[in-house]
Enzyme design. Sequence first.
Site, mmCIF file in Angstrom:
data_model
loop_
_atom_site.group_PDB
_atom_site.id
_atom_site.type_symbol
_atom_site.label_atom_id
_atom_site.label_comp_id
_atom_site.label_asym_id
_atom_site.label_seq_id
_atom_site.Cartn_x
_atom_site.Cartn_y
_atom_site.Cartn_z
ATOM 1 N N VAL A 67 7.780 -1.986 -0.847
ATOM 2 C CA VAL A 67 6.479 -1.582 -1.390
ATOM 3 C C VAL A 67 6.598 -1.228 -2.868
ATOM 4 C CG1 VAL A 67 4.582 0.078 -1.192
ATOM 5 C CG2 VAL A 67 5.608 -0.889 0.869
ATOM 6 N N GLY A 70 6.611 -4.466 -4.645
ATOM 7 C CA GLY A 70 5.267 -5.044 -4.625
ATOM 8 C C GLY A 70 4.298 -4.324 -5.537
ATOM 9 N N GLU A 71 4.306 -2.992 -5.497
ATOM 10 C CA GLU A 71 3.372 -2.246 -6.337
ATOM 11 C C GLU A 71 3.723 -2.396 -7.809
ATOM 12 O OE1 GLU A 71 0.883 1.842 -6.717
ATOM 13 O OE2 GLU A 71 2.324 1.666 -5.092
ATOM 14 N N SER A 72 4.993 -2.435 -8.125
ATOM 15 C CA SER A 72 5.400 -2.625 -9.520
ATOM 16 C C SER A 72 4.899 -3.963 -10.046
ATOM 17 C CB SER A 72 6.923 -2.534 -9.649
ATOM 18 O OG SER A 72 7.379 -1.252 -9.267
ATOM 19 N N SER A 75 0.779 -4.002 -9.958
ATOM 20 C CA SER A 75 0.155 -3.132 -10.963
ATOM 21 C C SER A 75 0.407 -3.643 -12.375
ATOM 22 C CB SER A 75 0.670 -1.702 -10.819
ATOM 23 O OG SER A 75 0.199 -1.146 -9.617
#
Length: 146
Positions: A67, A70-72, A75
């Site tokens: 996660v 993925g978020e890095s 975003s």
Amino acid sequence: MSEPASVDASAAERSEGLEWAAQRGMGALAEKMGLRFTEFSVDRCVATMPVEGNTQPVGLMHGGAYVVLGESLGSMAANLHAGEHRLAVGVDINATHTRSATSGVVTGVCTPVHLGRSITVHEIVVSDDQGRRCSTIRITNMIKDR
């Protein structure tokens, strides 16, 4: 024979995107986890992360590490799309883990599902060294003025 201009523009965009990401930085957490961007544009972002150091006690890649990758990616891609005077902030993220990496590196490939003026949605597919999908992450970012 020379390549078409669109191919050159894509290479230039990827190079500019990597420079933008390097100047902006990934943040302390992503750096601690060993993320490395290898490709960066509005249409596609790719980063790798080592399994070692990002595992559960039993030696499997930690779901939260997928996660973070993925978020890095999602975003940062949303912020590149948002532009200089706007800011993209995450408002929703979900992940489905389908395999556990145990060694090597994982690679996240981030592609846009929707690029709007106020909302972006990205899908990030994380695969192991053998190209097997380990996790699928979807992130929604809200874009606002700084």
